[in-house]
Scaffold this active site. Structure first.
Site, PDB file in Angstrom:
ATOM      1  N   CYS A 140       0.833  -1.202   0.000  1.00  8.97           N
ATOM      2  CA  CYS A 140       0.000   0.000   0.000  1.00  8.97           C
ATOM      3  C   CYS A 140       0.869   1.256   0.000  1.00  8.97           C
ATOM      4  O   CYS A 140       1.362   1.683   1.057  1.00  8.97           O
ATOM      5  CB  CYS A 140      -0.939  -0.004   1.199  1.00  8.97           C
ATOM      6  SG  CYS A 140      -1.942   1.476   1.325  1.00  8.97           S
ATOM      7  N   CYS A 143      -0.462   4.122   2.100  1.00  5.29           N
ATOM      8  CA  CYS A 143      -0.239   3.994   3.547  1.00  5.29           C
ATOM      9  C   CYS A 143       1.224   4.257   3.918  1.00  5.29           C
ATOM     10  O   CYS A 143       1.510   4.895   4.920  1.00  5.29           O
ATOM     11  CB  CYS A 143      -0.584   2.585   4.024  1.00  5.29           C
ATOM     12  SG  CYS A 143      -2.079   1.894   3.323  1.00  5.29           S
ATOM     13  N   ASP A 144       2.151   3.744   3.124  1.00 10.08           N
ATOM     14  CA  ASP A 144       3.552   3.698   3.552  1.00 10.08           C
ATOM     15  C   ASP A 144       4.504   4.572   2.743  1.00 10.08           C
ATOM     16  O   ASP A 144       5.675   4.715   3.127  1.00 10.08           O
ATOM     17  CB  ASP A 144       4.064   2.237   3.475  1.00 10.08           C
ATOM     18  CG  ASP A 144       3.253   1.310   4.364  1.00 10.08           C
ATOM     19  OD1 ASP A 144       2.757   1.779   5.398  1.00 10.08           O
ATOM     20  OD2 ASP A 144       3.104   0.121   4.012  1.00 10.08           O
TER      21      ASP A 144
END
Ligand code: NAP
Length: 314
Positions: A140, A143-144
């Site tokens: 992701c 997200c990261d």
């Protein structure tokens, strides 16, 4: 009356999964007057909520952030009375007149079920991958990605997801290497053009990752050229895997018809092999998996559920 289902209510519709398919089904079902419960294990929105920018959902000429669009869908469904419950569903009983959704000791009963569990990212399945999740291996970018400011990353895959996310990662990383097993991308031409013209995006063609190396934190990837057999090391701080998705259908295996890849067999009317059970979104056999096609399925499934409830009213 039991403690786990204090009202012993039988809902008209229980929806499993709150991605765009489930959320749209909830909106349509609740708005048409059906008592509706939607059960989701994580944050509502599914994969779309992990997409930083959705550029092809109509009505948003400048694009819309995935989490924002999904939050609005949830709000709209709740406005019409859909109940959203957070729970990890571990069993589904789909046969019979009253169907059941179970999570530990909790249970919801419903006349109809809409399966909208979507799909989950496929892993590479190579040594080191599992050990380094959270230490450099991610599925992701939204997200990261921000953890990789000023660092080098790789993206594995050549589809739309890989290229969209590689382009997103250029906001943070100094260099993004796309590793693809062929010499031609699968992604849409418009995305390809953007990637080919981006100075930070490099390509490792005809290449697969054979191992992910590092002690607790990613140090490098081992790549193999599938044409020549040559192995090389690629030093990166992060690797984002986008090699497709598998359907989340383990809970319904043996209950509804699945195709050989595990997708639920249901036509455009979303009807599965079981009466009163409908399949909407990415877990259904279909040609195009997009937010809009998932949403469309959700609307159709809710309409089918309404018809079923009306036709089977006691
Ligand atoms: P996808 O289209 O199935 O692409 C998967 C990619 O991973 C392919 O390039 C494939 O290579 C490669 N791959 C598969 N297994 C692999 C393995 N074991 N090792 C290495 N590479 C492997 O999946 P996706 O990109 O996640 O897209 C899923 C769906 O969402 C598609 O319908 C896509 O159009 C849609 N989507 C759309 C957008 C958009 O902006 N419109 C954005 C994201 C996703 P090959 O090409 O050689 O098969």
């Amino acid at each position: 009356m039991d403690d786990d289902n204090p009202t012993s209510q039988i809902y008209d519709v229980a929806i499993v999964g709150a991605g765009p398919a489930g959320l749209t089904a909830a909106l349509y079902a609740a708005r048409s007057g059906l008592s509706t419960v939607m059960i989701e294990r994580g944050v509502a929105g599914g994969q779309a909520a992990t997409t930083h920018m959705i550029e092809n959902y109509p009505g948003f000429p400048d694009g819309v952030a995935g989490p924002e669009l999904m939050a609005q869908m949830q709000q709209q469904a709740e406005k019409f009375g859909a109940e959203v419950v957070q729970a990890d569903v571990d069993a589904l009983e789909l046969g019979g007149e009253t169907k059941k959704v179970k999570s530990g000791s909790q249970e919801w009963a419903a006349r109809t079920i809409i399966l909208a569990m979507g799909a989950y990212p496929r892993k590479l399945g190579v040594p080191g991958e599992d050990d380094l999740v959270g230490g450099g291996v991610s599925y992701c970018a939204t997200c990261d990605g921000a953890f990789y400011k000023g660092k080098k990353v790789a993206v594995v895959g050549g589809g739309d997801s890989a290229i969209v996310e590689a382009l997103y990662l250029t906001r943070f990383a100094t260099e993004v290497t796309v590793i693809h097993r062929r010499a031609e991308l699968r992604a849409a031409k418009v995305l390809q053009d953007r990637a080919f013209n981006h100075e930070k995006v490099k390509f490792a063609w005809n290449s697969v990752v054979t191992s992910v190396e590092g002690e607790g934190i990613l140090d490098h990837l081992v790549l193999k050229n599938v044409k020549t057999g040559e192995e090389t090391e690629l030093k990166v701080n992060g690797v984002f895997v986008y090699v497709g998705y598998d359907p989340n259908t383990a809970l319904v295996k043996g209950q509804v018809g699945l195709d050989p890849h595990g997708y639920v067999v249901a036509g455009e009317d979303t009807k599965t092999s079981l009466p009163g059970v409908f399949a909407a979104g990415d877990l259904r056999v279909k040609g195009l998996r997009q937010v809009i096609t998932a949403a469309a399925d959700g609307a159709v499934a809710a309409e089918q559920a309404l018809r079923y409830v009306e036709e089977n009213e006691a």
